[in-house]
Motif scaffolding. Structure first.
Motif, PDB file in Angstrom:
ATOM      1  N   ALA A 295       0.908  58.782  75.316  1.00 42.89           N
ATOM      2  CA  ALA A 295       0.711  59.624  76.495  1.00 42.89           C
ATOM      3  C   ALA A 295      -0.073  58.899  77.575  1.00 42.89           C
ATOM      4  CB  ALA A 295       0.002  60.916  76.096  1.00 42.89           C
ATOM      5  N   ALA A 306       0.549  65.415  79.810  1.00 45.07           N
ATOM      6  CA  ALA A 306       1.030  64.893  78.527  1.00 45.07           C
ATOM      7  C   ALA A 306      -0.131  64.671  77.562  1.00 45.07           C
ATOM      8  CB  ALA A 306       1.797  63.588  78.743  1.00 45.07           C
ATOM      9  N   CYS A 310      -0.920  66.547  73.926  1.00 47.05           N
ATOM     10  CA  CYS A 310      -1.139  65.826  72.666  1.00 47.05           C
ATOM     11  C   CYS A 310      -2.456  66.239  72.012  1.00 47.05           C
ATOM     12  CB  CYS A 310      -1.123  64.321  72.924  1.00 47.05           C
ATOM     13  SG  CYS A 310       0.503  63.672  73.347  1.00 47.05           S
ATOM     14  N   CYS A 336       6.353  64.486  75.451  1.00 51.66           N
ATOM     15  CA  CYS A 336       6.204  63.089  75.883  1.00 51.66           C
ATOM     16  C   CYS A 336       7.561  62.433  76.119  1.00 51.66           C
ATOM     17  CB  CYS A 336       5.404  62.296  74.852  1.00 51.66           C
ATOM     18  SG  CYS A 336       3.650  62.704  74.815  1.00 51.66           S
TER      19      CYS A 336
END
Length: 437
Positions: A295, A306, A310, A336
């Motif tokens: 990311a 992103a 995560c 992603c």
């Protein structure tokens, strides 16, 4: 473990006990009978050319289980008239090696050279591998090593420099199909499978010929009233576990494939490799750590969310555990894969780190230094600092670089995603900075 295959061509008779396992009864008697490795054993292949010339060089046979490494080594010795000797690195030690080398020297004295086959050669330690060198160099043995692991990581450079690495391919569906044809000819009856189940059996072998023949032998040993469909086959035979060592090449191959599929914006392939790793028993948080890294490295400010996704997946997995929490990892993976990509932050970091190492301890310009003491104020710390919020545009355009250093450009946003807006903002600042000079 020995491997073996035969093609559907007639073979010369060879002595095998009638009650031997099916795989041994189908062992090839000639190199021409080996299936799936024509790129090596064919007339234009490295092995084919060496056999035609009647002279072998030492080699390392690298390939997955069940692709023919042991069989090829045995047939090579016969093809060029060498004495065949075999040891396994799993069961052999220094004493065994000394004995093998002594026997090879004794036979060399009467004009009989030795092909030494070393199964699982990567299991010998570095010192033991070095022990082969003088005997390979003086021609006492022609070494043929077999390994399922990447020789670049597992074998000494000195040994690799004296042996040719030959890569065996996992057997494709056509080659595996030939093996089943041979098995049916040997047993004089068809396998009790419909077409779909036969295809499923081939797929389950994962390129391993010995595994396939062992499964076929099991099918021949049971009495069935009707041909099995894929569901019936699955119920009868145990499912094959994917070959995957967490600390070896398979681990790094799959994580590399996942990372590159994400980078290539292919969510379907990325999800496949994610599943491959998790099904094989990889630690879910390891996979997620790699996606978090992705990311920042490959998305960055093109989509700042992103990294947030995560880290949220990490929290969700910590909260839920497996298997429920793995869906959050899937969500992060898909986010992603489908996000706009930019490695501008990654490249900027590398360039800034190199610049910092090269310029040492240059002082920032005095106007941007804090002056907490009277002495520091007297010598000019903070003098002339322009407070950006007090300017008309909220931007002063001041110089923030050390006087001894030319300003650098590390971060170059791409024309994608949120970074497109960042690029516009940076261009606006640069225009005003140049106007103020």
């Amino acid at each position: 473990m020995a491997d073996l295959f035969a093609s559907d061509e007639p073979q010369p008779a060879h002595e095998v006990a009638p009650d031997a396992p099916l795989a041994d009864r189908l062992r090839p008697a000639r190199l021409a009978d080996v299936v799936g490795q024509d790129h090596l054993t064919g007339p234009e292949g490295a092995i084919g050319r060496m056999v035609a010339a009647g002279k072998l060089s030492s080699m390392i046979l690298w390939g997955p289980p069940g692709t023919g490494k042991t069989t090829i080594a045995r047939l090579l010795a016969d093809a060029v008239g060498l004495r065949f000797a075999s040891i396994s690195a799993v069961f052999s030690g220094v004493a065994d090696l000394k004995r093998v080398f002594a026997e090879a020297r004794d036979h060399a004295k009467i004009g009989k050279r030795t092909l030494l086959f070393v199964d699982e050669i990567h299991r010998f330690n570095r010192a033991q591998q070095d022990g082969f060198l003088p005997y390979v160099e003086d021609g006492t043995v022609t070494l043929v090593g077999a390994t399922t692991e990447n020789p670049s990581f597992e074998l000494n450079a000195a040994l690799l420099s004296r042996a040719q690495v030959l890569i065996l391919h996992r057997l494709d569906a056509a080659a595996l199909g030939q093996l089943l044809d041979r098995a049916e000819t040997e047993e004089e009856r068809p396998l009790p499978l419909d077409t779909a189940a036969r295809d499923a059996l081939i797929a389950s072998a994962d390129g391993d010929g010995r595994f396939l023949l062992n499964q076929a032998e099991t099918l021949f040993s049971v009495n069935l009233d009707a041909a099995l469909d894929p569901a019936g086959l699955s119920a009868l035979l145990q499912r094959r576990v994917a070959v995957y060592d967490k600390d070896r090449e398979g681990h790094y191959n799959l994580i590399s494939a996942l990372h590159k599929s994400l980078r290539g914006s292919d969510p379907q392939a990325a999800l496949y490799y994610l599943a491959r790793m998790l099904v094989a028993g990889e630690e879910p948080l390891y996979v997620l750590r790699r996606i978090v890294r992705f990311a920042s490295e490959d998305i960055g400010l093109a989509d700042p969310n992103a990294l947030v996704q995560c880290l949220a997946a990490k929290d969700a997995y910590d909260f839920l555990g497996s298997p429920e929490g793995e869906l959050a990892i899937v969500q992060a993976c898909l986010y992603c894969a489908t996000a706009p990509k930019s490695n501008a932050a990654y490249k900027a970091a590398g360039a800034a780190w190199r610049s910092a190492k090269a310029t040492g301890s240059l002082m920032p310009p005095q106007n941007i230094l804090n002056a907490p003491t009277k002495l520091m104020k007297d010598i000019g710390y903070g003098k002339g600092y322009a407070y950006d919020h007090d300017t008309a545009d909220g931007f002063s355009g001041s110089n923030y670089w050390p006087e001894e250093m030319t300003p650098e450009t590390y971060y170059r946003p791409v024309d994608r995603g949120f970074e497109k807006r960042i690029a516009e903002r940076m261009a606006w600042w640069e225009e005003r900075r140049e106007r103020n000079q």
